[in-house]
Scaffold this active site. Structure first.
Site, short mmCIF file in Angstrom:
data_model
loop_
_atom_site.label_atom_id
_atom_site.label_comp_id
_atom_site.label_asym_id
_atom_site.label_seq_id
_atom_site.Cartn_x
_atom_site.Cartn_y
_atom_site.Cartn_z
CG ASP A 190 4.28 -8.45 3.82
OD1 ASP A 190 4.13 -9.68 3.81
OD2 ASP A 190 4.07 -7.73 2.82
CG ASN A 238 -1.77 -16.60 2.88
OD1 ASN A 238 -2.79 -16.69 3.54
ND2 ASN A 238 -1.20 -15.43 2.60
CD GLN A 258 2.57 -20.95 -0.23
OE1 GLN A 258 1.75 -21.87 -0.18
NE2 GLN A 258 3.84 -21.09 0.10
CB VAL A 264 6.79 -16.12 -1.37
CG1 VAL A 264 8.26 -16.53 -1.25
CG2 VAL A 264 6.68 -14.68 -1.88
CG HIS A 300 5.91 -17.06 4.07
ND1 HIS A 300 5.90 -17.76 2.88
CD2 HIS A 300 4.86 -16.21 4.02
CE1 HIS A 300 4.88 -17.34 2.15
NE2 HIS A 300 4.22 -16.40 2.81
CG HIS A 354 1.55 -13.56 6.30
ND1 HIS A 354 1.77 -12.48 5.47
CD2 HIS A 354 1.54 -14.66 5.50
CE1 HIS A 354 1.86 -12.92 4.21
NE2 HIS A 354 1.72 -14.23 4.21
#
Ligand code: 5GP
Length: 115
Positions: free
Chosen positions: A31, A88, A95, A97, A101, A103
């Site tokens: 990240d 998220n 969130q 994006v 996905h 994390h």
């Protein structure tokens, strides 16, 4: 068609990233704003699912592959192999994006620390 997200640009190598794992269905990279000593994003290559709920409905096997990838990354780069997985989901949950996905966070995590 929607504007490509930053993750699609990373997958297409249009913008650089520190890639830590890649296969035909998944890419994982560090990240850009780490929230923990190890903070990696595990991202399905398909842009079809905007969040984990859509992904779980549409391709649960791909979600399971992401969990396995997270475990492999934490074993290789983390602190004893333990990790926190955060999805998220929605703007109010942080969130930013809208391409599903996970994390993967590890190393000196405070009890309340979330990405
Ligand atoms: P979200 O807030 O949607 O759950 O997570 C998006 C994550 O993408 C954020 O933690 C943010 O730091 C990361 N991010 C945004 N742009 C880039 C980028 O260009 N490169 C990398 N490596 N990470 C990014």
């Amino acid at each position: 068609m929607a504007e490509p997200t930053v993750f699609e640009k990373i997958i297409a190598r249009e913008i650089p990233a520190e890639i830590v794992l890649e296969n035909d269905r998944i890419i994982a990279f560090t990240d850009i704003h780490p929230q923990a000593p190890m903070h990696v994003l595990v991202v399905p290559k398909t842009a079809r699912y905007r969040d984990v709920v859509e992904l779980a409905q549409g391709d649960p096997e791909l979600l399971a592959e992401m969990v396995q990838a997270a475990r492999a990354i934490a074993r290789e780069r983390g602190d004893g192999g333990d990790f926190r997985l955060v999805f998220n989901t929605g703007e109010l949950a942080g969130q930013t994006v809208f391409h599903a996905h996970a994390h993967v966070l590890a190393g000196s995590l405070g009890e309340g620390s979330l990405a």
